[in-house]
Design an enzyme around this catalytic site. Structure first.
Site, PDB file in Angstrom:
ATOM      1  N   ASP A  87      14.471  68.454  65.838  1.00 15.76           N
ATOM      2  CA  ASP A  87      14.110  69.688  66.555  1.00 15.76           C
ATOM      3  C   ASP A  87      13.997  69.479  68.062  1.00 15.76           C
ATOM      4  O   ASP A  87      12.984  69.837  68.681  1.00 15.76           O
ATOM      5  CB  ASP A  87      12.798  70.261  66.012  1.00 15.76           C
ATOM      6  CG  ASP A  87      12.767  70.368  64.505  1.00 15.76           C
ATOM      7  OD1 ASP A  87      13.840  70.589  63.915  1.00 15.76           O
ATOM      8  OD2 ASP A  87      11.689  70.223  63.915  1.00 15.76           O
ATOM      9  N   GLU A 108      15.840  80.537  62.894  1.00 13.87           N
ATOM     10  CA  GLU A 108      14.577  79.950  63.356  1.00 13.87           C
ATOM     11  C   GLU A 108      14.827  79.244  64.684  1.00 13.87           C
ATOM     12  O   GLU A 108      15.932  79.242  65.204  1.00 13.87           O
ATOM     13  CB  GLU A 108      14.041  78.965  62.311  1.00 13.87           C
ATOM     14  CG  GLU A 108      15.021  77.882  61.931  1.00 13.87           C
ATOM     15  CD  GLU A 108      14.563  77.028  60.746  1.00 13.87           C
ATOM     16  OE1 GLU A 108      13.358  76.832  60.578  1.00 13.87           O
ATOM     17  OE2 GLU A 108      15.449  76.566  59.997  1.00 13.87           O
TER      18      GLU A 108
END
Length: 521
Positions: free
Chosen positions: A13, A191
């Site tokens: 991420d 997301e």
């Protein structure tokens, strides 16, 4: 040259920013403490871990958090003369609800003492903070719809309810209406939103397709921050979903940066599967791709969707070297982390001669485990620890573990069996139905003094050693991967190797580790 991944081992991420000539990558740490890893580089080739900002109880307490929860998808930014870090603490994984709390902390310097957190919302996870040209700030996150089909390992569900935006002020908090920005593409599971501005457009990048092999970076743009947003002509900027033979898989979730020399870059997460199948022991790692602009749309430089393994650069990549510590230092080296708790003094201390672990709960606990470990960064490696332990009962043990989560691990532990010290080799093999240990044998060992416990991992298999001699059977290392057990969408962190002690009598028995080493290759 750049060698992807630039951050090997569990580093997912990646939030990517530039401040002057300095580049920073902030990555998720999930249930590992301290929270968030921030790496620094001047050349985009060599990266150094410089900060784990969430290191106080006031900022983060993950005791009781399930596996693969905790810190998801931090967003790092720089504005108003300071750094801003947005993060989520996720308290639930499976089922309809997520219980994801979003916070902001700040610091004048990247490696300083970060502020106490400011709570923002809990409407969804993977938040980011956008600083507009006029000084206004906007908080963006995906919205979780608990009325949908939930998770539980199923990547196709309607709980992902699009990307939302709301203005935010450091004093007043959230202000004004909640705006639905974008539902993403037909790939779904949108997301990790990041906004940036260029040539009069607001660009919104998101991650789609889940954490597995359909992952992608998707892009949209608008003339207004509140939309409507137009989807990229190719939908995705980066993905490996169309190239199953690529050595980099699971490509997605990143952030755009314009370099100091005017070149254009995008971070991304990726996985490197074993040749023996789609198993990624290092979990999701961080890479960099060079990108280019065409007609005010962003594309991978040279076309296609899969970033290359290498990118020519003027800087030389430093080689991977062994890392060995004798624990005579005052503070725990930054190679290591522990699980969940902001009270590490209950788990370990440095005595000046050794790292002393205080045995607490079992390897299956979500609260207090005395496991001090480092990331696996290579498909092939060796690790060794020197431990001195004198267990008085089979309820006390200490040694070496290869660990993914409380359902996926192998251990070689000094314990007490049949009236004497013995080495016990056991595993939890990813069986979510019984979660019972599998014992591979109990082995004779010296009754006094320190011993060296080692492990050699060769891709899909591993072998423990005692004082240099193989002990126990060859074990299945594929268990210690994202895909082991329930599969790629049920757990998404990465493999660790480290020192462990438990004392399930509850008396806090201790064991001393005088040395730990990790050798690549």
């Amino acid at each position: 040259m750049i060698q992807n991944p630039v951050l090997p081992g569990f580093n997912p991420d990646p939030s990517f920013i530039r401040v002057g000539d300095d580049y920073y990558l902030a990555t998720s740490t999930f249930e590992w403490y301290p929270g968030v890893q921030i790496h620094h580089s001047r050349d985009l080739v060599n990266w150094t871990l410089v900060s784990r900002p969430l290191r106080r109880k006031a900022q983060l307490d993950m005791r009781g958090n399930p596996d693969s929860c905790g810190i998801w998808a931090p967003c790092l930014s720089h504005a108003d003369g300071k750094f801003w870090l947005v993060y989520t603490d996720v308290k639930r994984l499976e089922g309809s609800f997520k219980d994801a709390y979003n916070y902001i902390v700040t610091c004048d310097t990247i490696d300083g003492e970060w502020s106490d957190p400011i709570y923002v919302n809990a409407s969804g996870f993977d938040p980011s903070l956008f600083h507009d040209d006029d000084g206004r700030k906007y908080f963006i996150n995906m919205r979780w719809n608990h009325r949908g089909s939930g998770t539980g390992g199923n990547p196709k569900n309607d709980s992902f309810d699009g990307i939302i935006l709301q203005e935010w002020d450091p004093v007043k908090g959230l202000m004004g209406p909640v705006v639905d920005l974008w539902q993403g593409t037909d790939l779904g599971l949108g997301e990790a939103p990041h906004l940036f501005k260029r040539n009069g457009y607001y660009y919104l990048t998101i991650a789609e397709g889940g954490t597995g092999y359909d992952h992608a970076v998707s892009l949209a743009r608008s003339r207004s921050i509140t939309g409507p947003y137009e989807t990229h002509p190719d939908k995705h900027v980066l993905t490996a979903r169309f190239n199953p033979e690529s050595p980099l898989q699971r490509v997605g979730h990143g952030q755009y940066v314009e370099a100091a020399d005017g070149s254009h870059w995008h971070s991304f997460l990726c996985g490197r599967p074993l040749p023996e199948g789609r198993y990624c022991p290092m979990g999701r790692e961080t890479g960099l791709a060079r990108v280019e602009w065409r007609d005010d749309w962003l594309y991978l430089e040279g076309g296609g969707f899969v970033p290359p393994m290498t990118i020519p650069m003027p800087a030389e990549k430093k080689p991977d070297l062994p890392v060995v510590h004798d624990f005579t230092m005052a503070d725990l080296p930054m190679d290591y982390q522990w699980l969940r708790t902001p009270e590490p003094e209950r788990l370990f201390k440095l005595t000046g001669q050794a790292l002393r672990l205080t045995g607490r709960e079992s390897m299956g606990s979500w609260f207090e485990q005395a496991l001090v470990a480092r990331r696996q960064e290579h498909h092939h490696y060796r690790a060794k620890c020197v431990v001195e332990a004198d267990p008085q009962t089979w309820q006390q043990a200490a040694g070496l573990a290869t660990y993914y989560n409380r359902h996926k691990f192998h251990m070689a532990l000094v314990s007490h069996e049949e009236g004497r010290k013995m080495l016990v080799v056991c595993s939890c093999l990813g069986d979510w139905q019984t979660t019972k240990l599998t014992y591979h044998g109990r082995y004779e060992m010296p009754q006094s003094g320190p011993v060296t416990i080692g492990v050699e991992v060769r891709g899909a298999s591993q072998q423990f050693t005692l004082n240099g001699a193989a002990v126990g059977p060859e074990l299945d290392a594929k268990i210690i991967t994202d895909e082991g057990g329930k599969g790629e969408h049920a757990s998404f962190t990465g493999a660790f190797v480290g020192m462990f002690a438990h004392d399930v009598t509850g008396q806090g028995w201790t064991a001393d580790f005088s040395r730990f080493g990790y050798w690549p290759g």
